[in-house]
Design a protein around this motif. Structure first.
Motif, PDB file in Angstrom:
ATOM      1  N   SER A   1     -32.514 -14.360   1.990  1.00 28.67           N
ATOM      2  CA  SER A   1     -32.978 -15.748   2.031  1.00 28.67           C
ATOM      3  C   SER A   1     -32.089 -16.572   2.952  1.00 28.67           C
ATOM      4  O   SER A   1     -31.037 -16.125   3.406  1.00 28.67           O
ATOM      5  CB  SER A   1     -32.961 -16.362   0.623  1.00 28.67           C
ATOM      6  N   ILE A   2     -32.523 -17.785   3.214  1.00 28.99           N
ATOM      7  CA  ILE A   2     -31.723 -18.737   3.982  1.00 28.99           C
ATOM      8  C   ILE A   2     -30.615 -19.291   3.096  1.00 28.99           C
ATOM      9  O   ILE A   2     -29.492 -19.487   3.527  1.00 28.99           O
ATOM     10  CB  ILE A   2     -32.622 -19.879   4.503  1.00 28.99           C
TER      11      ILE A   2
ATOM     12  N   LYS B   1     -42.117 -35.859  -2.997  1.00 28.22           N
ATOM     13  CA  LYS B   1     -43.229 -36.803  -2.881  1.00 28.22           C
ATOM     14  C   LYS B   1     -44.052 -36.579  -1.631  1.00 28.22           C
ATOM     15  O   LYS B   1     -45.256 -36.827  -1.616  1.00 28.22           O
ATOM     16  CB  LYS B   1     -42.702 -38.241  -2.891  1.00 28.22           C
ATOM     17  N   ASP B   2     -43.414 -36.111  -0.562  1.00 28.61           N
ATOM     18  CA  ASP B   2     -44.133 -35.942   0.693  1.00 28.61           C
ATOM     19  C   ASP B   2     -43.603 -34.715   1.419  1.00 28.61           C
ATOM     20  O   ASP B   2     -42.620 -34.109   1.014  1.00 28.61           O
ATOM     21  CB  ASP B   2     -43.978 -37.189   1.572  1.00 28.61           C
ATOM     22  N   ILE B   3     -44.279 -34.346   2.502  1.00 24.96           N
ATOM     23  CA  ILE B   3     -43.817 -33.280   3.392  1.00 24.96           C
ATOM     24  C   ILE B   3     -43.764 -33.870   4.785  1.00 24.96           C
ATOM     25  O   ILE B   3     -44.796 -34.178   5.380  1.00 24.96           O
ATOM     26  CB  ILE B   3     -44.756 -32.062   3.368  1.00 24.96           C
ATOM     27  N   SER B   4     -42.560 -34.029   5.321  1.00 23.67           N
ATOM     28  CA  SER B   4     -42.433 -34.635   6.644  1.00 23.67           C
ATOM     29  C   SER B   4     -42.281 -33.602   7.755  1.00 23.67           C
ATOM     30  O   SER B   4     -42.517 -33.914   8.927  1.00 23.67           O
ATOM     31  CB  SER B   4     -41.251 -35.615   6.679  1.00 23.67           C
ATOM     32  N   ASP B   5     -41.893 -32.370   7.420  1.00 24.35           N
ATOM     33  CA  ASP B   5     -41.850 -31.305   8.420  1.00 24.35           C
ATOM     34  C   ASP B   5     -41.704 -29.969   7.721  1.00 24.35           C
ATOM     35  O   ASP B   5     -41.449 -29.897   6.508  1.00 24.35           O
ATOM     36  CB  ASP B   5     -40.699 -31.513   9.408  1.00 24.35           C
ATOM     37  N   ILE B   6     -41.863 -28.895   8.516  1.00 23.37           N
ATOM     38  CA  ILE B   6     -41.781 -27.543   7.976  1.00 23.37           C
ATOM     39  C   ILE B   6     -41.214 -26.631   9.053  1.00 23.37           C
ATOM     40  O   ILE B   6     -41.409 -26.871  10.249  1.00 23.37           O
ATOM     41  CB  ILE B   6     -43.167 -27.060   7.487  1.00 23.37           C
ATOM     42  N   TYR B   7     -40.506 -25.574   8.623  1.00 19.64           N
ATOM     43  CA  TYR B   7     -39.936 -24.632   9.579  1.00 19.64           C
ATOM     44  C   TYR B   7     -40.132 -23.208   9.058  1.00 19.64           C
ATOM     45  O   TYR B   7     -39.898 -22.922   7.877  1.00 19.64           O
ATOM     46  CB  TYR B   7     -38.437 -24.887   9.782  1.00 19.64           C
ATOM     47  N   TYR B   8     -40.572 -22.311   9.961  1.00 17.70           N
ATOM     48  CA  TYR B   8     -40.721 -20.898   9.618  1.00 17.70           C
ATOM     49  C   TYR B   8     -39.522 -20.139  10.140  1.00 17.70           C
ATOM     50  O   TYR B   8     -39.189 -20.208  11.333  1.00 17.70           O
ATOM     51  CB  TYR B   8     -41.998 -20.317  10.223  1.00 17.70           C
ATOM     52  N   ASP B   9     -38.847 -19.390   9.244  1.00 14.56           N
ATOM     53  CA  ASP B   9     -37.669 -18.620   9.618  1.00 14.56           C
ATOM     54  C   ASP B   9     -38.065 -17.167   9.874  1.00 14.56           C
ATOM     55  O   ASP B   9     -38.473 -16.459   8.947  1.00 14.56           O
ATOM     56  CB  ASP B   9     -36.627 -18.679   8.496  1.00 14.56           C
ATOM     57  N   PRO B  10     -37.967 -16.692  11.119  1.00 13.27           N
ATOM     58  CA  PRO B  10     -38.396 -15.335  11.435  1.00 13.27           C
ATOM     59  C   PRO B  10     -37.525 -14.251  10.799  1.00 13.27           C
ATOM     60  O   PRO B  10     -37.972 -13.107  10.653  1.00 13.27           O
ATOM     61  CB  PRO B  10     -38.303 -15.284  12.973  1.00 13.27           C
TER      62      PRO B  10
ATOM     63  N   ASN C   1     -31.060 -19.579  16.819  1.00 12.20           N
ATOM     64  CA  ASN C   1     -30.826 -18.145  16.664  1.00 12.20           C
ATOM     65  C   ASN C   1     -29.523 -17.822  15.954  1.00 12.20           C
ATOM     66  O   ASN C   1     -29.336 -16.702  15.472  1.00 12.20           O
ATOM     67  CB  ASN C   1     -30.836 -17.463  18.032  1.00 12.20           C
ATOM     68  N   ASP C   2     -28.607 -18.776  15.900  1.00 12.18           N
ATOM     69  CA  ASP C   2     -27.331 -18.570  15.228  1.00 12.18           C
ATOM     70  C   ASP C   2     -27.368 -18.991  13.763  1.00 12.18           C
ATOM     71  O   ASP C   2     -26.340 -18.922  13.075  1.00 12.18           O
ATOM     72  CB  ASP C   2     -26.221 -19.354  15.950  1.00 12.18           C
ATOM     73  N   GLY C   3     -28.519 -19.445  13.303  1.00  6.52           N
ATOM     74  CA  GLY C   3     -28.650 -19.840  11.906  1.00  6.52           C
ATOM     75  C   GLY C   3     -28.263 -21.264  11.609  1.00  6.52           C
ATOM     76  O   GLY C   3     -28.264 -21.680  10.446  1.00  6.52           O
ATOM     77  N   ASN C   4     -27.933 -22.058  12.645  1.00  2.00           N
ATOM     78  CA  ASN C   4     -27.661 -23.478  12.424  1.00  2.00           C
ATOM     79  C   ASN C   4     -28.961 -24.208  12.103  1.00  2.00           C
ATOM     80  O   ASN C   4     -30.017 -23.901  12.663  1.00  2.00           O
ATOM     81  CB  ASN C   4     -27.026 -24.095  13.671  1.00  2.00           C
ATOM     82  N   LEU C   5     -28.870 -25.176  11.223  1.00  3.85           N
ATOM     83  CA  LEU C   5     -30.039 -25.956  10.809  1.00  3.85           C
ATOM     84  C   LEU C   5     -29.893 -27.378  11.340  1.00  3.85           C
ATOM     85  O   LEU C   5     -28.820 -27.982  11.207  1.00  3.85           O
ATOM     86  CB  LEU C   5     -30.159 -25.951   9.290  1.00  3.85           C
ATOM     87  N   TYR C   6     -30.964 -27.903  11.933  1.00 10.09           N
ATOM     88  CA  TYR C   6     -30.933 -29.230  12.533  1.00 10.09           C
ATOM     89  C   TYR C   6     -31.975 -30.126  11.860  1.00 10.09           C
ATOM     90  O   TYR C   6     -33.100 -29.696  11.578  1.00 10.09           O
ATOM     91  CB  TYR C   6     -31.242 -29.156  14.032  1.00 10.09           C
ATOM     92  N   VAL C   7     -31.592 -31.370  11.632  1.00  9.47           N
ATOM     93  CA  VAL C   7     -32.499 -32.386  11.088  1.00  9.47           C
ATOM     94  C   VAL C   7     -32.395 -33.627  11.962  1.00  9.47           C
ATOM     95  O   VAL C   7     -31.290 -34.013  12.360  1.00  9.47           O
ATOM     96  CB  VAL C   7     -32.124 -32.747   9.631  1.00  9.47           C
TER      97      VAL C   7
END
Length: 319
Positions: A64-65, A240-249, A300-306
């Motif tokens: 998992s992430i 309450k809401d969904i503002s974005d989504i990301y698929y992790d390969p 690709n390095d697993g960093n997460l950005y918001v």
């Protein structure tokens, strides 16, 4: 004599009732605040899913992430050159750069470094309400338009400054459960291995769709298939809401971002809640809450950005 004796008793009773009244006032205020917390932030759900995730943690080790492990590295950094309404971000793995998009005039896509500096700009023309953004490989992009509830497809220009015109794009529209008042398509992400787009509707109702065969169809072989995965949202997305989504390969998992609940939620490839982390200040390593969070991606390095309105940039990494 009786009056002189009774007066102190009356004063003591009055003070006692004042203390009781003050105590009840505190109880009412606390109860009101607790009610707001339950309704706005779903604290009861957070507690339940926290217990569930902790009990099930061993199952997801290495699979998992695992969002609780992510710590903020860059917090609320203003992106110089963007003034307002930073609405989406994606990772261009072919050029190892970030691509972000604005939803305020002048609309544009900007290439960013991994520390949040603008490298290049690409103006957008003719788009109605661009909210979601994802990179599909080989320069191909998908942009979700909230008002029109459609996905536009185009290739990034070769030269910075070149205009991306909506009339030159191909598009796919899904007029399902149309909502007024800016509550349509909000997030989009792409699974390159299985040629699937995941598209989210923000709220009223919150929805999730899987659209497969997109790239093949754009290349000339029509193979579109639309699958409604809203049951995953109803079961596992306590926001309450969904503002974005990301698929992790790497894991096949989805990460859901909620602006209103200031929350990131990881879902398995079967829609199970795997892990989550809050974006609320004082309840995490963030100094301030990210109530305007609109976009997320990973590199690709697993960093997460918001990215968050109006122009704030965040980077999270595992220690």
């Amino acid at each position: 004599m009786n009056t002189a004796v009774e007066l102190p008793k009356v004063k003591r009773r009055s003070r006692r009732w004042l203390r009781i009244g003050a105590l009840w006032s505190v109880v009412v205020i606390v109860a009101a605040l607790a009610s707001v917390a339950v309704v706005k932030f779903h604290w009861h759900d957070r507690l339940y899913f926290y217990v569930v995730s902790q009990l099930d943690a061993a199952r997801w080790v290495g699979k998992s992430i695992w969002l609780p492990d992510y710590k903020v590295v860059i917090e609320a950094k203003p992106i110089v050159g963007i003034d307002d309404d930073l609405s989406a971000i994606t990772y261009d793995y072919d050029q190892d750069r970030l691509l972000a998009m604005t939803n305020a005039a002048p609309y544009m896509i900007v290439a960013l470094s991994k520390s949040g500096e603008i490298i290049e700009r690409y103006p957008l023309r003719g788009f109605d309400d661009p909210e979601g953004l994802t990179y599909m490989g080989d320069g191909l992009m998908a942009v979700a338009d909230e008002n029109l509830q459609q996905i536009a497809f185009f290739r990034m220009p070769e030269h910075p400054g070149d205009i991306i015109d909506a009339k030159d794009t191909q598009f796919l529209a899904l007029g399902i459960n149309l909502s007024k008042h800016n509550k349509g398509f909000e997030g989009v992400t792409y699974d390159a291995v299985n040629d699937r787009l995941f598209v989210t509707k923000e709220r009223d109702p919150r929805q999730l769709y899987e659209i497969s065969g997109v790239k093949k169809s754009l290349e000339g072989k029509l193979q579109i298939r639309v699958l409604d995965l809203t049951s995953w949202v109803d079961r596992s997305v306590f926001a309450k809401d969904i503002s974005d989504i990301y698929y992790d390969p790497n894991t096949g998992h989805l990460v859901v971002l909620s602006q209103e609940s200031a929350l990131l939620i990881e879902l398995s490839d079967q829609g199970e809640m795997v892990s989550f982390r809050t974006l609320l200040g004082r309840f995490s390593d963030l100094k301030k809450s990210t109530y305007g969070a609109e976009g997320l991606t990973m590199d690709n390095d697993g960093n997460l950005y918001v990215v968050s309105e109006p122009n704030l940039f965040y980077r999270f990494s595992k220690p």
